[in-house]
Each structure stands twice: as C-alpha cells, then as structure tokens.
Design a protein around this motif. Structure first.
Motif, mmCIF file in Angstrom:
data_model
loop_
_atom_site.group_PDB
_atom_site.id
_atom_site.type_symbol
_atom_site.label_atom_id
_atom_site.label_comp_id
_atom_site.label_asym_id
_atom_site.label_seq_id
_atom_site.Cartn_x
_atom_site.Cartn_y
_atom_site.Cartn_z
ATOM 1 N N VAL A 48 4.715 37.463 18.020
ATOM 2 C CA VAL A 48 5.798 37.552 19.011
ATOM 3 C C VAL A 48 6.536 38.881 18.879
ATOM 4 O O VAL A 48 6.860 39.526 19.887
ATOM 5 C CB VAL A 48 6.769 36.353 18.859
ATOM 6 N N ILE A 49 6.788 39.327 17.653
ATOM 7 C CA ILE A 49 7.491 40.606 17.454
ATOM 8 C C ILE A 49 6.671 41.764 18.015
ATOM 9 O O ILE A 49 7.189 42.620 18.745
ATOM 10 C CB ILE A 49 7.818 40.818 15.961
ATOM 11 N N VAL A 94 2.993 60.363 43.628
ATOM 12 C CA VAL A 94 2.296 59.260 42.972
ATOM 13 C C VAL A 94 2.091 59.634 41.510
ATOM 14 O O VAL A 94 1.559 60.701 41.200
ATOM 15 C CB VAL A 94 0.933 58.962 43.639
ATOM 16 N N ILE A 95 2.535 58.756 40.619
ATOM 17 C CA ILE A 95 2.374 58.959 39.182
ATOM 18 C C ILE A 95 1.587 57.780 38.636
ATOM 19 O O ILE A 95 1.908 56.633 38.925
ATOM 20 C CB ILE A 95 3.734 59.057 38.468
ATOM 21 N N SER A 96 0.562 58.075 37.857
ATOM 22 C CA SER A 96 -0.223 56.993 37.257
ATOM 23 C C SER A 96 -0.592 57.365 35.825
ATOM 24 O O SER A 96 -0.657 58.548 35.476
ATOM 25 C CB SER A 96 -1.477 56.717 38.078
ATOM 26 N N CYS A 97 -0.796 56.348 35.009
ATOM 27 C CA CYS A 97 -1.248 56.554 33.639
ATOM 28 C C CYS A 97 -1.905 55.276 33.137
ATOM 29 O O CYS A 97 -1.672 54.193 33.667
ATOM 30 C CB CYS A 97 -0.113 56.983 32.715
ATOM 31 N N ASP A 98 -2.741 55.419 32.131
ATOM 32 C CA ASP A 98 -3.363 54.291 31.460
ATOM 33 C C ASP A 98 -2.684 54.126 30.108
ATOM 34 O O ASP A 98 -2.873 54.947 29.210
ATOM 35 C CB ASP A 98 -4.864 54.516 31.278
ATOM 36 N N PHE A 99 -1.882 53.071 29.986
ATOM 37 C CA PHE A 99 -1.116 52.843 28.764
ATOM 38 C C PHE A 99 -1.991 52.110 27.751
ATOM 39 O O PHE A 99 -2.515 51.036 28.044
ATOM 40 C CB PHE A 99 0.136 52.012 29.077
ATOM 41 N N PRO A 100 -2.169 52.667 26.538
ATOM 42 C CA PRO A 100 -3.016 52.000 25.545
ATOM 43 C C PRO A 100 -2.362 50.723 25.016
ATOM 44 O O PRO A 100 -1.149 50.643 24.870
ATOM 45 C CB PRO A 100 -3.158 53.044 24.437
ATOM 46 N N VAL A 101 -3.203 49.733 24.733
ATOM 47 C CA VAL A 101 -2.732 48.433 24.267
ATOM 48 C C VAL A 101 -3.055 48.309 22.779
ATOM 49 O O VAL A 101 -4.106 48.778 22.317
ATOM 50 C CB VAL A 101 -3.424 47.308 25.069
ATOM 51 N N MET A 102 -2.142 47.677 22.029
ATOM 52 C CA MET A 102 -2.389 47.427 20.612
ATOM 53 C C MET A 102 -3.662 46.591 20.456
ATOM 54 O O MET A 102 -3.938 45.720 21.279
ATOM 55 C CB MET A 102 -1.220 46.649 20.003
ATOM 56 N N PRO A 103 -4.438 46.825 19.403
ATOM 57 C CA PRO A 103 -5.699 46.086 19.240
ATOM 58 C C PRO A 103 -5.538 44.564 19.246
ATOM 59 O O PRO A 103 -6.405 43.858 19.733
ATOM 60 C CB PRO A 103 -6.216 46.564 17.875
ATOM 61 N N MET A 104 -4.426 44.054 18.747
ATOM 62 C CA MET A 104 -4.253 42.600 18.697
ATOM 63 C C MET A 104 -4.073 41.976 20.084
ATOM 64 O O MET A 104 -4.239 40.768 20.235
ATOM 65 C CB MET A 104 -3.081 42.219 17.787
ATOM 66 N N PHE A 148 5.401 45.054 25.041
ATOM 67 C CA PHE A 148 5.995 44.862 26.361
ATOM 68 C C PHE A 148 7.129 45.858 26.595
ATOM 69 O O PHE A 148 7.245 46.438 27.682
ATOM 70 C CB PHE A 148 6.494 43.426 26.500
ATOM 71 N N GLY A 149 7.955 46.076 25.572
ATOM 72 C CA GLY A 149 9.052 47.038 25.700
ATOM 73 C C GLY A 149 8.564 48.451 25.950
ATOM 74 O O GLY A 149 9.134 49.186 26.755
ATOM 75 N N ALA A 150 7.492 48.849 25.278
ATOM 76 C CA ALA A 150 6.937 50.191 25.485
ATOM 77 C C ALA A 150 6.358 50.341 26.890
ATOM 78 O O ALA A 150 6.516 51.386 27.534
ATOM 79 C CB ALA A 150 5.871 50.490 24.435
ATOM 80 N N ILE A 151 5.713 49.289 27.393
ATOM 81 C CA ILE A 151 5.171 49.338 28.757
ATOM 82 C C ILE A 151 6.288 49.409 29.783
ATOM 83 O O ILE A 151 6.232 50.210 30.721
ATOM 84 C CB ILE A 151 4.236 48.135 29.007
#
Length: 142
Positions: A27-28, A96-106, A34-37
């Motif tokens: 959860v942490i 238009v601004i776009s990016c691919d935000f990396p996700v933590m492996p978990m 989620f906060g970073a996104i």
C-alpha cells in the motif's frame, strides 16, 4: 505455564506482522507510485497551459523549447522523456505533451511497464484556452 503462554503470544505477534507487513509495504509503494504519476500529470497540465500562452505570442519552436525546459526542471523523475508538440493554425493553436511514465516492478503485472500520459491544450484564434468538452459541445451545435 505462564511462561509458555507469554512465548506463544510473542509468536502470534510475529505471525501477524509477517502477514500484515507485506500488505502495508504494498500500500505504501502504491501510494508513492500513484503520487508520482499524479504529480507528473499535473506538471504536464501546467506546462500545456504555459505552452499555449507561449504559442500565442512566439514561434512554435521557442514554445517547445521553453515547455521542455519547464518539464525537465520540475520533473518527478530526472530522466523522464517528454514529447512536446506545438501547432499553430489560422483558427486554433494546440499544445500536446505526452510521456511514458515507468512503473515500479512490483506493479508491472497490474499496469504494464509504462503508463502513457497525455495532456492537450487548445486555444482559439484569439488566444483563449478552450476546454476539450467545450470544443466538442460547440462543434456539435455548429
């Protein structure tokens, strides 16, 4: 007899912690992800607003470079790559601004390796920002 009982309660606390700790950590880390996104999405919205103002008063190339500088200096992840496109037409300006935000492996099994974020801002010929819903609404009536 009391000493055996006290030892079993310590064991019970250890088992409870072993069950709850992974869930708590999940959860942490989910809140951090989620906060970073959300931070990145808000930053992109601010940059799009600034970009539409710059497109109205300068060339599209100058607007792109200033928006990219703004994004890179305020980014949550230093190496995050943003794609910025500014277009000017006679009737409308668009950023238009776009990016691919990396996700933590978990979380990659839930979200994939990257989350695609996109922000778009439009303005009419007079430099007034238009919301996407208003543009759709007026285009249906007109």
């Amino acid at each position: 007899m009391l000493s055996l009982r006290a030892g079993s309660e310590n064991g019970q606390a250890l088992v409870e912690m072993a069950i709850v700790l992974p869930l708590l950590l999940f959860v942490i880390f989910a809140m951090i992800q989620f906060g970073a996104i959300v931070h990145t999405k808000i930053l992109m919205a601010m940059a799009a607003r600034q970009g539409i103002r710059l497109v109205a008063s300068r060339t599209a190339g100058e607007a792109v470079s200033q928006v990219e500088n703004f994004l890179n200096s305020n980014s949550a992840l230093p190496g995050l790559h943003y794609e910025v496109v500014c277009r000017r037409t006679l009737s409308m300006d668009r950023v238009v601004i776009s990016c691919d935000f990396p996700v933590m492996p978990m979380f990659q099994h839930l979200l994939g390796e990257k989350v695609a974020l996109r922000e778009e801002m439009k303005s009419d010929a007079y430099g007034v920002p238009l919301l996407g819903t208003l543009v759709d609404l007026f285009s249906r009536w007109g």
